[in-house]
Design an enzyme around this catalytic site. Structure first.
Site, PDB file in Angstrom:
ATOM      1  N   ALA A   1       0.655  -1.346  -0.561  1.00 43.04           N
ATOM      2  CA  ALA A   1       0.013  -0.245   0.225  1.00 43.04           C
ATOM      3  C   ALA A   1       1.121   0.907   0.026  1.00 43.04           C
ATOM      4  O   ALA A   1       1.615   1.159   0.030  1.00 43.04           O
ATOM      5  CB  ALA A   1      -0.620   0.143   1.345  1.00 43.04           C
TER       6      ALA A   1
ATOM      7  N   GLY B   1       0.591  -5.059   0.491  1.00 38.16           N
ATOM      8  CA  GLY B   1      -0.642  -5.278  -0.626  1.00 38.16           C
ATOM      9  C   GLY B   1      -0.188  -6.039  -1.960  1.00 38.16           C
ATOM     10  O   GLY B   1      -0.732  -6.331  -2.223  1.00 38.16           O
TER      11      GLY B   1
ATOM     12  N   GLU C   1      -0.864  -9.673  -0.457  1.00 40.94           N
ATOM     13  CA  GLU C   1      -1.837  -9.854  -0.621  1.00 40.94           C
ATOM     14  C   GLU C   1      -3.011 -10.083  -1.799  1.00 40.94           C
ATOM     15  O   GLU C   1      -3.565 -10.697  -1.940  1.00 40.94           O
ATOM     16  CB  GLU C   1      -2.342  -8.661   0.016  1.00 40.94           C
ATOM     17  CG  GLU C   1      -2.498  -8.582   2.014  1.00 40.94           C
ATOM     18  CD  GLU C   1      -2.901  -7.448   2.353  1.00 40.94           C
ATOM     19  OE1 GLU C   1      -1.987  -6.658   1.691  1.00 40.94           O
ATOM     20  OE2 GLU C   1      -3.111  -7.808   3.532  1.00 40.94           O
TER      21      GLU C   1
ATOM     22  N   GLU D   1       4.312  -5.342   7.141  1.00 36.16           N
ATOM     23  CA  GLU D   1       3.842  -4.128   8.184  1.00 36.16           C
ATOM     24  C   GLU D   1       3.884  -4.311   9.711  1.00 36.16           C
ATOM     25  O   GLU D   1       4.350  -3.088   9.637  1.00 36.16           O
ATOM     26  CB  GLU D   1       2.392  -4.279   8.017  1.00 36.16           C
ATOM     27  CG  GLU D   1       1.382  -4.545   5.918  1.00 36.16           C
ATOM     28  CD  GLU D   1       1.389  -5.856   5.423  1.00 36.16           C
ATOM     29  OE1 GLU D   1       2.544  -6.507   5.380  1.00 36.16           O
ATOM     30  OE2 GLU D   1       0.793  -5.820   4.736  1.00 36.16           O
TER      31      GLU D   1
HETATM   32  N1  COA Z   1       4.526   3.962  -0.679  1.00 34.52           N
HETATM   33  C1  COA Z   1       4.940   4.622  -1.356  1.00 34.52           C
HETATM   34  N2  COA Z   1       6.300   4.919  -2.039  1.00 34.52           N
HETATM   35  C2  COA Z   1       7.126   3.557  -1.685  1.00 34.52           C
HETATM   36  C3  COA Z   1       7.077   2.053  -1.257  1.00 34.52           C
HETATM   37  C4  COA Z   1       5.583   1.886  -0.657  1.00 34.52           C
HETATM   38  N3  COA Z   1       4.954   1.095   0.169  1.00 34.52           N
HETATM   39  N4  COA Z   1       7.594   1.656  -1.324  1.00 34.52           N
HETATM   40  C5  COA Z   1       8.452   2.221  -1.669  1.00 34.52           C
HETATM   41  N5  COA Z   1       8.092   3.689  -2.633  1.00 34.52           N
HETATM   42  C6  COA Z   1       9.396   4.524  -3.127  1.00 34.52           C
HETATM   43  C7  COA Z   1       9.612   5.059  -2.336  1.00 34.52           C
HETATM   44  O1  COA Z   1       9.923   5.883  -1.043  1.00 34.52           O
HETATM   45  C8  COA Z   1      11.249   5.356  -3.106  1.00 34.52           C
HETATM   46  O2  COA Z   1      10.869   6.835  -3.365  1.00 34.52           O
HETATM   47  P1  COA Z   1      12.071   8.154  -3.788  1.00 34.52           P
HETATM   48  O3  COA Z   1      12.855   7.483  -4.640  1.00 34.52           O
HETATM   49  O4  COA Z   1      10.726   9.738  -4.007  1.00 34.52           O
HETATM   50  O5  COA Z   1      12.602   8.055  -2.069  1.00 34.52           O
HETATM   51  C9  COA Z   1      10.812   4.310  -4.490  1.00 34.52           C
HETATM   52  O6  COA Z   1       9.502   3.960  -4.069  1.00 34.52           O
HETATM   53  C10 COA Z   1      11.977   3.913  -4.864  1.00 34.52           C
HETATM   54  O7  COA Z   1      11.818   2.586  -3.301  1.00 34.52           O
HETATM   55  P2  COA Z   1      13.608   2.690  -2.861  1.00 34.52           P
HETATM   56  O8  COA Z   1      12.505   2.101  -0.742  1.00 34.52           O
HETATM   57  O9  COA Z   1      14.638   3.451  -2.651  1.00 34.52           O
HETATM   58  O10 COA Z   1      13.888   1.787  -2.987  1.00 34.52           O
HETATM   59  P3  COA Z   1      14.704   0.362  -2.423  1.00 34.52           P
HETATM   60  O11 COA Z   1      15.436  -0.527  -3.400  1.00 34.52           O
HETATM   61  O12 COA Z   1      15.589   0.965  -1.562  1.00 34.52           O
HETATM   62  O13 COA Z   1      13.733  -0.619  -1.589  1.00 34.52           O
HETATM   63  C11 COA Z   1      11.702  -1.514  -1.300  1.00 34.52           C
HETATM   64  C12 COA Z   1      12.783  -1.224  -1.968  1.00 34.52           C
HETATM   65  C13 COA Z   1      10.371  -2.395  -1.040  1.00 34.52           C
HETATM   66  C14 COA Z   1      12.626  -3.153   0.011  1.00 34.52           C
HETATM   67  C15 COA Z   1      11.286  -0.419   0.147  1.00 34.52           C
HETATM   68  O14 COA Z   1      10.899   0.147  -1.113  1.00 34.52           O
HETATM   69  C16 COA Z   1      10.378  -1.049   0.850  1.00 34.52           C
HETATM   70  O15 COA Z   1      10.568  -0.972   1.770  1.00 34.52           O
HETATM   71  N6  COA Z   1       9.008   0.078   0.494  1.00 34.52           N
HETATM   72  C17 COA Z   1       7.815  -0.440   1.388  1.00 34.52           C
HETATM   73  C18 COA Z   1       7.352  -1.994   1.823  1.00 34.52           C
HETATM   74  C19 COA Z   1       6.474  -1.846   2.474  1.00 34.52           C
HETATM   75  O16 COA Z   1       6.602  -1.717   3.939  1.00 34.52           O
HETATM   76  N7  COA Z   1       4.851  -2.513   2.186  1.00 34.52           N
HETATM   77  C20 COA Z   1       4.250  -2.467   2.973  1.00 34.52           C
HETATM   78  C21 COA Z   1       3.141  -1.087   3.217  1.00 34.52           C
HETATM   79  S1  COA Z   1       1.518  -1.979   4.225  1.00 34.52           S
END
Ligand code: COA
Length: 260
Positions: free
Chosen positions: A66, A111, A114, A134
């Protein structure tokens, strides 16, 4: 039909739906959830579509969860509505009556995991990472994750994933039955489309009833599930496609199913 964050392509009887917000790793904001709802209802209605592939844009991510920007701004009582909306759309996908193949091309987190679980089948690229992180944000899954994960992989494995928030490799996900197949990243989309095309050629009413019998049957007692199966068997036995399937077998030819 136009969408803000989705691409919809057609390849004969297979529709390919791509979540298209690669700048945020295809995170699901409300607009994307609503795009998905409208797309899924359209694909359900369109009789020429018999199977769907669902994937994410770019090479890095299926769906990274999400949208955390939206979550962070949610007023307290809105959280419930937010979860219910997502659950409604994922339920539509699970019970679409047509097979939906998730092509997991990278991160399927929160999500994203999911959404993949709401699909009928899951193929993952060997580069995919799958999990429910989460807990690391101080929340719990809200789009059906606690329910579908425990049904798909069992209580113990589900609780470990949900409580640790660990990202699984594609190989680990395969081993626990969370995905059906793992393939190379290069062959993910062709393989997912080939599987969808194979399913699209089957008898549509039988396909729908199998999905219904499994989904609904899992939620009731064995006895009631068998009763549902027998009732759906009775219905499918009255279709033109049943006559076509059995005649084609006896005449040693390939059946052509029409969904009637
Ligand atoms: N919601 C909003 N933005 C998100 C996102 C999310 N779930 N997941 C990634 N992004 C955004 C990041 O903020 C980043 O934006 P920016 O370029 O403006 O900083 C961009 O996507 C790229 O992500 P980044 O974190 O820089 O890539 P990474 O390769 O270092 O890490 C992940 C990848 C997937 C491990 C990491 O983005 C992450 O942990 N995301 C969240 C996952 C999560 O907790 N999901 C459950 C949500 S309820």
């Amino acid at each position: 039909m136009s969408f803000e964050n989705l691409l919809l392509e057609r390849d004969d009887a297979v529709a390919v739906l791509t979540i298209n917000r690669p700048q945020v790793l295809n995170a699901l904001n409300s607009a994307t959830i609503d795009d998905l709802r409208r797309a899924v209802l359209e694909l359900k209605r369109d009789e020429t579509v018999r199977a769907i592939v669902l994937t994410g844009a770019g090479e890095k991510s299926f769906v990274a969860g999400a949208d955390i920007n939206e979550l962070a701004a949610l007023p307290p009582v809105q959280g419930r509505e937010h979860a219910l909306q997502g659950q409604h759309v994922f339920d539509l996908i699970e019970n679409l009556g047509k097979p939906v193949v998730a092509a997991i091309n990278g991160y399927a987190l929160g999500g994203g995991c999911e959404l993949a679980m709401a699909c009928t089948l899951r193929i993952a690229a060997d580069t995919a990472r799958i999990g429910q992180p989460e807990i690391n944000l101080g929340i719990i899954p809200g789009y059906g994750g606690t329910q579908r994960l425990s049904r798909l992989v069992g209580k113990g494995a589900a609780l470990e994933m949900l409580l640790t928030g660990k990202q699984l490799t594609a190989a680990e996900a395969l081993q626990m039955g969370l995905v059906n197949r793992v393939v190379s990243a290069a062959s993910l989309l062709p393989d997912a489309k080939a599987l969808a095309a194979e399913l699209a050629a089957k008898a549509p009413v039988a396909v729908q009833y199998i999905i219904d019998a499994v989904n609904r049957g899992l939620e009731v007692s064995f006895d009631k599930g068998q009763f549902l199966e027998a009732t759906l068997f009775g219905l499918v036995a009255s279709t033109e496609d049943m006559r076509e399937g059995t005649s084609a077998f006896l005449q040693k030819r390939k059946p052509v199913f029409k969904g009637r």
